[in-house]
Write a protein that holds these residues in place. Structure first.
Motif, PDB file in Angstrom:
ATOM      1  N   GLY A 542     -12.216   8.883  -1.017  1.00 45.41           N
ATOM      2  CA  GLY A 542     -10.894   9.138  -0.552  1.00 45.41           C
ATOM      3  C   GLY A 542     -10.543   7.913   0.348  1.00 45.41           C
ATOM      4  O   GLY A 542      -9.470   7.715   0.399  1.00 45.41           O
ATOM      5  N   TRP A 543     -11.369   7.371   1.247  1.00 44.05           N
ATOM      6  CA  TRP A 543     -11.247   6.065   1.679  1.00 44.05           C
ATOM      7  C   TRP A 543     -10.625   4.885   0.904  1.00 44.05           C
ATOM      8  O   TRP A 543      -9.826   4.231   1.213  1.00 44.05           O
ATOM      9  CB  TRP A 543     -12.297   5.807   2.466  1.00 44.05           C
ATOM     10  CG  TRP A 543     -12.095   4.492   3.542  1.00 44.05           C
ATOM     11  CD1 TRP A 543     -10.906   4.007   4.190  1.00 44.05           C
ATOM     12  CD2 TRP A 543     -12.894   3.488   3.629  1.00 44.05           C
ATOM     13  NE1 TRP A 543     -11.038   2.759   4.860  1.00 44.05           N
ATOM     14  CE2 TRP A 543     -12.291   2.470   4.520  1.00 44.05           C
ATOM     15  CE3 TRP A 543     -14.414   3.139   3.076  1.00 44.05           C
ATOM     16  CZ2 TRP A 543     -12.975   1.025   4.921  1.00 44.05           C
ATOM     17  CZ3 TRP A 543     -14.724   1.842   3.514  1.00 44.05           C
ATOM     18  CH2 TRP A 543     -13.900   0.738   4.314  1.00 44.05           C
ATOM     19  N   HIS A 544     -11.349   4.809  -0.250  1.00 46.78           N
ATOM     20  CA  HIS A 544     -11.205   3.726  -1.246  1.00 46.78           C
ATOM     21  C   HIS A 544      -9.709   4.069  -1.655  1.00 46.78           C
ATOM     22  O   HIS A 544      -9.028   2.814  -1.906  1.00 46.78           O
ATOM     23  CB  HIS A 544     -12.116   3.762  -2.363  1.00 46.78           C
ATOM     24  CG  HIS A 544     -13.476   3.491  -1.949  1.00 46.78           C
ATOM     25  ND1 HIS A 544     -14.519   3.921  -2.908  1.00 46.78           N
ATOM     26  CD2 HIS A 544     -14.197   3.174  -0.608  1.00 46.78           C
ATOM     27  CE1 HIS A 544     -16.004   3.677  -2.187  1.00 46.78           C
ATOM     28  NE2 HIS A 544     -15.488   3.496  -1.022  1.00 46.78           N
ATOM     29  N   LEU A 545      -9.256   5.329  -2.158  1.00 45.90           N
ATOM     30  CA  LEU A 545      -8.057   5.510  -2.562  1.00 45.90           C
ATOM     31  C   LEU A 545      -6.910   5.222  -1.609  1.00 45.90           C
ATOM     32  O   LEU A 545      -5.934   4.560  -2.002  1.00 45.90           O
ATOM     33  CB  LEU A 545      -7.779   6.626  -3.232  1.00 45.90           C
ATOM     34  CG  LEU A 545      -6.638   7.220  -3.632  1.00 45.90           C
ATOM     35  CD1 LEU A 545      -6.095   6.288  -4.711  1.00 45.90           C
ATOM     36  CD2 LEU A 545      -6.663   8.724  -4.159  1.00 45.90           C
ATOM     37  N   SER A 546      -7.120   5.476  -0.363  1.00 43.46           N
ATOM     38  CA  SER A 546      -6.222   5.034   0.728  1.00 43.46           C
ATOM     39  C   SER A 546      -5.807   3.720   0.918  1.00 43.46           C
ATOM     40  O   SER A 546      -4.709   3.494   1.228  1.00 43.46           O
ATOM     41  CB  SER A 546      -6.753   5.697   2.295  1.00 43.46           C
ATOM     42  OG  SER A 546      -7.610   4.970   2.677  1.00 43.46           O
ATOM     43  N   LEU A 547      -7.037   2.706   0.524  1.00 41.66           N
ATOM     44  CA  LEU A 547      -6.717   1.375   0.679  1.00 41.66           C
ATOM     45  C   LEU A 547      -5.981   0.995  -0.607  1.00 41.66           C
ATOM     46  O   LEU A 547      -5.126   0.017  -0.587  1.00 41.66           O
ATOM     47  CB  LEU A 547      -7.996   0.632   0.974  1.00 41.66           C
ATOM     48  CG  LEU A 547      -8.659   1.117   2.211  1.00 41.66           C
ATOM     49  CD1 LEU A 547     -10.094   0.045   2.209  1.00 41.66           C
ATOM     50  CD2 LEU A 547      -7.814   0.816   3.400  1.00 41.66           C
ATOM     51  N   ASP A 548      -6.406   1.436  -1.793  1.00 44.16           N
ATOM     52  CA  ASP A 548      -5.691   1.223  -3.197  1.00 44.16           C
ATOM     53  C   ASP A 548      -4.033   1.491  -2.974  1.00 44.16           C
ATOM     54  O   ASP A 548      -3.317   0.907  -3.598  1.00 44.16           O
ATOM     55  CB  ASP A 548      -6.254   2.123  -4.051  1.00 44.16           C
ATOM     56  CG  ASP A 548      -7.728   1.400  -4.514  1.00 44.16           C
ATOM     57  OD1 ASP A 548      -7.975   0.356  -4.167  1.00 44.16           O
ATOM     58  OD2 ASP A 548      -8.489   2.137  -5.139  1.00 44.16           O
ATOM     59  N   LEU A 549      -3.803   2.687  -2.287  1.00 46.07           N
ATOM     60  CA  LEU A 549      -2.457   3.183  -2.294  1.00 46.07           C
ATOM     61  C   LEU A 549      -1.370   2.126  -1.758  1.00 46.07           C
ATOM     62  O   LEU A 549      -0.342   2.226  -2.087  1.00 46.07           O
ATOM     63  CB  LEU A 549      -2.392   4.479  -1.529  1.00 46.07           C
ATOM     64  CG  LEU A 549      -2.810   5.886  -2.281  1.00 46.07           C
ATOM     65  CD1 LEU A 549      -2.843   6.911  -1.122  1.00 46.07           C
ATOM     66  CD2 LEU A 549      -1.648   6.161  -3.361  1.00 46.07           C
ATOM     67  N   ARG A 550      -1.637   1.417  -0.943  1.00 43.13           N
ATOM     68  CA  ARG A 550      -0.903   0.492  -0.262  1.00 43.13           C
ATOM     69  C   ARG A 550      -0.567  -0.632  -1.255  1.00 43.13           C
ATOM     70  O   ARG A 550       0.499  -1.016  -1.483  1.00 43.13           O
ATOM     71  CB  ARG A 550      -1.612  -0.275   1.075  1.00 43.13           C
ATOM     72  CG  ARG A 550      -1.911   0.610   2.036  1.00 43.13           C
ATOM     73  CD  ARG A 550      -2.636  -0.179   3.174  1.00 43.13           C
ATOM     74  NE  ARG A 550      -3.936  -0.971   2.867  1.00 43.13           N
ATOM     75  CZ  ARG A 550      -4.623  -1.917   3.622  1.00 43.13           C
ATOM     76  NH1 ARG A 550      -4.385  -1.681   4.827  1.00 43.13           N
ATOM     77  NH2 ARG A 550      -5.749  -2.189   2.926  1.00 43.13           N
ATOM     78  N   ASN A 551      -1.554  -0.862  -2.176  1.00 44.46           N
ATOM     79  CA  ASN A 551      -1.221  -1.903  -3.270  1.00 44.46           C
ATOM     80  C   ASN A 551      -0.519  -1.353  -4.409  1.00 44.46           C
ATOM     81  O   ASN A 551       0.663  -1.866  -4.993  1.00 44.46           O
ATOM     82  CB  ASN A 551      -2.633  -2.373  -3.754  1.00 44.46           C
ATOM     83  CG  ASN A 551      -3.590  -3.088  -2.906  1.00 44.46           C
ATOM     84  OD1 ASN A 551      -3.037  -3.487  -2.105  1.00 44.46           O
ATOM     85  ND2 ASN A 551      -4.897  -3.022  -3.093  1.00 44.46           N
ATOM     86  N   MET A 552      -0.470   0.159  -4.809  1.00 42.85           N
ATOM     87  CA  MET A 552       0.085   0.570  -5.719  1.00 42.85           C
ATOM     88  C   MET A 552       1.267   0.822  -5.424  1.00 42.85           C
ATOM     89  O   MET A 552       2.312   0.815  -6.138  1.00 42.85           O
ATOM     90  CB  MET A 552      -0.707   2.038  -6.123  1.00 42.85           C
ATOM     91  CG  MET A 552      -1.825   1.974  -6.869  1.00 42.85           C
ATOM     92  SD  MET A 552      -2.743   3.643  -7.669  1.00 42.85           S
ATOM     93  CE  MET A 552      -3.428   4.059  -6.173  1.00 42.85           C
TER      94      MET A 552
END
Length: 623
Positions: A542-552
Motif C-alpha cells: 500500500g505504501w509502494h502504491l502511494s508513492l507510485d500514484l504521484r507518478n501516475m
C-alpha cells in the motif's frame, strides 16, 4: 529513520563484488559512476555499454533481475538484415518507421535506429541469443504490421525473454552490480547537475542513496494508469515523472498505443497481449457476422501495398512474391481503430471484442511450433485452445510513444547528467510505434546512452556532491502517507484513476471527455494529498502504491492535457471531434510538457519539428 549507523561493506549476491557503503544521517549510501534505473532491455544494454566504456555501473530495478516487462515482448526485433528479403535495407526501415509514426518521429532517432539495429541483433547473437533460423542457417525474420519486408528477428514468440536472458547473462558475466527490489523516488541534483538518486528497499522499507554523476532512466511505460492494459505492475510512469520533477521535458505524450489484440475473454486473461505474430503467421480478424472486415478499413496511404481481396491476401501468406500485405498487418493504430469501429457498430463478440482466428488457417502443429507461448499460456490460464477456436480480442493499452525528450545521439535530457532510454524516452516513434521497433529501440539507444554517460563522467573535473537537505526531503516525502490518519486507501484512488483514463482518455477521444478527465485528475491529486497508509515500511505494498500514484497522476495529466491540445487525429491519438489528420498545422510541431512552478502539475508548449535533411527527404518523395 536511522537504519545503518556505520560504514562497511557487503557482497553483491550475484556477482560477488564487494559493495562498499557509508552511512551519514542514518541513510545507507553507495557510490558509482553511472546509475541505470531499470533492468529491462534498455537498462541492461545501457549498463553493459557504460561498464565496457570504463564506468563503475549499477543497475537499480523495482523487481527481480530477469523479471522486467521486456520479457513480454513476443514478436521480434525489427532490423534490416535482409535475410528473407535481400531488397531490405536501413533506408526502407527508416521510411517505414517515419510513415508509421505519421512523420512526427525525430528523424535522427529513426535514422540511427534503422542503421544500427542489424549490428545490435548480431551482437546479441554473439553473446548467446538463440534466434530461429532460415533453411540457409541465417537468422529468421518474420512479417509484422507496417514493415514493408519481413524483418523481425525472432525466437518463436519469446523474443523478449531470450533478449533479457542474453543481456542478463552478459551483465552478470562482466560483473555489473544490480540492486534488486529497490525503488527510486527522487533524482538528486547539485545545482543543474545530477548527483545521484534516492530510493528505498521494497522488502525492508529502508532508505538508500546511490551517488553518481550520471543517471540513465530506463523505467518503461505508463500502462498501469489505465484499467485495461498489457503492461506489468512496474509500469507506473516512474521515469517520466522523475525526469519531469528534475527539470526535464516530455514530448508526444498524447500518443498512447492501444495494441489491437488484447484478450477480452475469459476474465482470467483480460488485457493479456496476443502477439502480432499471430497475424504475421496467418491469423485473420472477423466480426460477429463472420466477415473478415479489415478490407473495409485500408487507408489510401497504404492501398498500393495492401491486398485488396481475400484471395490476394491468402496468396501472400503462401508465396509472398507480390508482397501486398494482408490488411491485418496494417500499422497498429489503423487496426485498433478498425476493431473499435466494428465493436461500436454492434458487430462485436458477446464480450465486447472481435475474433482473431488462426485455428482455421494453420495446423495445430504449426501453431504450437511458431507460437508456443501463446498456445500454452491461454490453454493453462483460460482453457482456450488457440489451435481449435478463435480468440476474443480487443484493443488494450500497450505502449506510450511519448516520453522524456532527449538528444538523439546521446540520449541526454535537458538536465546535465540525466539520460533516458527505451519506452520512457520520446521522439523515436512519433505518433505510432511499429511492432518490433521497440526491442531494436532498447538495444540501439541503450548502447548510445551508456557510452555517452560514461564519457560524460570521465570528463568531469570533480564529482557533484549530494546535498544532505535533498536526502532529508526525499525521506519526508516518502513517509508522508504514514503521517495522515483516516485518509483514503491508495488502491481506491488508483482504481478511480484507471477508470477515468480508460473511459475518458482511451482510444477515441473528445474535448468534453478530456476536460472531464483533467478535472478528475485534479480531484484525485487532492485525494492523494490526504491519503493514508497503515502499518510500517516493511512489506507494505500500500505504501509502494502511494508513492507510485504521484507518478501516475503526473503522467496521466500530461497525456490528457496534450490530447486536448492536439486538435487532429494522428497515429495513436484519435479525436472524434477532429477526425482528420491536419498535415499543414499539426504535422509540423510536437507538444512538449514540463512541470509547473508549483511542482504539482504540468504546462504545455508547442515546438516545431526538427528539420529533416534533404538526403533523407528523398525517401518520401514517391509516397
Amino acid at each position: 529513520m536511522s537504519e545503518i549507523a556505520e560504514g562497511g561493506s557487503t557482497r553483491h549476491p550475484m556477482t560477488g563484488n564487494e559493495m562498499s557503503y557509508y552511512a551519514e544521517g542514518g541513510i545507507e549510501r553507495h557510490t558509482y559512476d553511472v546509475i541505470v534505473v531499470g533492468a529491462g532491455g534498455a537498462g541492461l544494454r545501457a549498463a553493459i555499454a557504460a561498464h565496457e566504456a570504463g564506468a563503475n555501473t549499477l543497475v537499480v530495478c523495482k523487481s527481480l533481475l530477469g523479471k522486467a516487462h521486456t520479457v513480454m515482448a513476443e514478436g521480434g526485433i525489427a532490423a534490416a538484415l535482409g535475410n528473407r528479403w535481400p531488397e531490405d535495407n536501413w533506408e526502407v526501415h527508416f521510411r517505414d518507421t517515419m510513415r508509421g509514426g505519421k512523420m512526427l518521429n525525430h528523424w535522427r532517432m529513426a535514422q540511427l535506429h534503422a542503421q544500427e539495429a542489424p549490428e545490435r541483433v548480431m551482437e546479441l547473437e554473439d553473446w548467446g541469443a538463440l534466434f530461429d533460423r532460415t533453411d540457409d542457417g541465417l537468422i529468421s525474420q518474420r512479417d509484422f504490421g507496417g514493415h514493408r519486408y519481413a524483418r523481425l528477428a525472432h525466437v518463436g514468440d519469446r523474443t523478449g525473454l531470450e533478449m533479457i536472458r542474453t543481456l542478463q547473462q552478459r551483465a552478470v558475466q562482466i560483473g555489473i552490480d544490480v540492486a534488486m527490489e529497490c525503488t527510486v523516488t527522487e533524482i538528486l541534483k547539485d545545482g543543474e547537475r545530477v548527483s545521484g538518486v534516492f530510493g528505498y528497499w521494497r522488502e525492508t522499507g529502508r532508505f538508500v542513496v546511490f551517488e553518481a554523476p550520471a543517471v540513465i532512466l530506463a523505467t518503461g511505460g505508463i500502462g498501469k494508469a489505465f484499467k485495461v492494459t498489457s503492461n506489468s505492475w512496474e509500469y507506473t510512469g516512474d521515469g517520466h515523472a522523475l525526469a519531469l520533477r528534475s527539470g526535464a521535458s516530455l514530448i508526444n505524450m498524447e500518443f498512447v498505443q492501444f495494441h489491437p489484440t488484447g484478450m477480452v475473454w475469459p476474465p482470467s486473461v483480460k488485457g493479456l497481449l496476443v502477439t502480432e505474430s499471430v497475424r504475421g503467421d496467418g491469423g485473420i480478424l472477423k466480426n460477429s457476422e463472420g466477415k473478415r472486415f479489415m478490407f473495409d478499413y485500408i487507408p489510401d496511404f497504404f492501398k498500393a501495398e495492401t491486398a485488396d481481396t481475400e484471395e490476394e491476401a491468402d496468396r501472400w501468406y503462401d508465396d509472398k512474391k507480390n508482397n501486398r500485405r494482408p490488411p491485418e498487418l496494417l500499422p497498429r493504430d489503423e487496426v485498433a481503430r478498425a476493431i473499435n469501429s466494428e465493436i461500436k457498430a454492434g458487430r462485436g463478440t458477446p464480450h465486447g471484442g472481435i475474433y482473431l482466428d488462426i485455428a482455421s488457417r494453420r495446423t495445430p502443429d504449426f501453431i504450437r511450433k511458431r507460437l508456443p507461448s501463446m498456445y500454452h499460456q491461454f490453454k493453462e490460464l483460460a482453457d482456450v485452445d488457440i489451435t481449435q477456436e478463435p480468440m476474443e480480442i480487443g484493443p488494450t493499452c500497450h505502449y506510450v510513444m511519448g516520453g522524456v525528450e532527449v538528444d538523439p545521439d546521446t540520449q541526454e535530457t535537458a538536465v546535465t547528467g540525466l539520460y533516458a532510454v527505451g519506452e520512457c524516452s520520446g521522439g523515436m516513434h512519433g505518433s505510432n510505434r511499429l511492432g518490433g521497433n521497440s526491442l531494436g529501440d532498447l538495444l540501439v539507444f541503450g548502447k548510445l546512452a551508456g557510452e555517452a554517460a560514461s564519457s560524460y563522467v570521465q570528463g568531469l573535473p570533480e564529482r557533484p556532491p549530494v546535498a544532505d537537505e535533498q536526502v532529508r526531503e526525499g525521506q519526508w516525502s516518502a513517509v508522508a502517507p504514514f503521517a495522515s490518519e483516516g485518509g483514503e486507501n491508495p488502491y481506491s484512488i488508483q482504481s478511480d484513476l484507471q477508470q477515468a483514463m480508460n473511459d475518458l482518455v482511451g482510444i477515441i477521444r473528445t474535448a468534453p471527455e478530456l476536460e472531464e478527465a483533467l478535472s478528475a485528475i485534479e480531484a484525485l491529486k487532492a485525494r492523494v494529498g490526504t491519503m493514508s497508509v497503515e502499518g510500517h515500511r516493511q512489506y507494505n505494498p500500500g505504501w509502494h502504491l502511494s508513492l507510485d500514484l504521484r507518478n501516475m497522476l503526473l503522467v496521466s495529466e500530461s497525456i490528457a492535457k496534450a490530447a486536448l491540445a492536439r486538435k487532429e487525429s494522428r497515429g495513436g491519438h484519435t479525436r472524434d471531434d477532429f477526425p482528420k489528420t491536419d498535415h499543414d498545422v499539426w504535422g509540423k510541431k510536437n507538444l512538449v510538457v514540463t512541470l509547473d512552478e508549483a511542482g504539482t502539475g504540468v504546462v504545455l508548449k508547442e515546438q516545431p519539428l526538427p528539420e529533416m535533411p534533404d538526403e533523407l527527404k528523398k525517401y518520401f518523395e514517391e509516397s
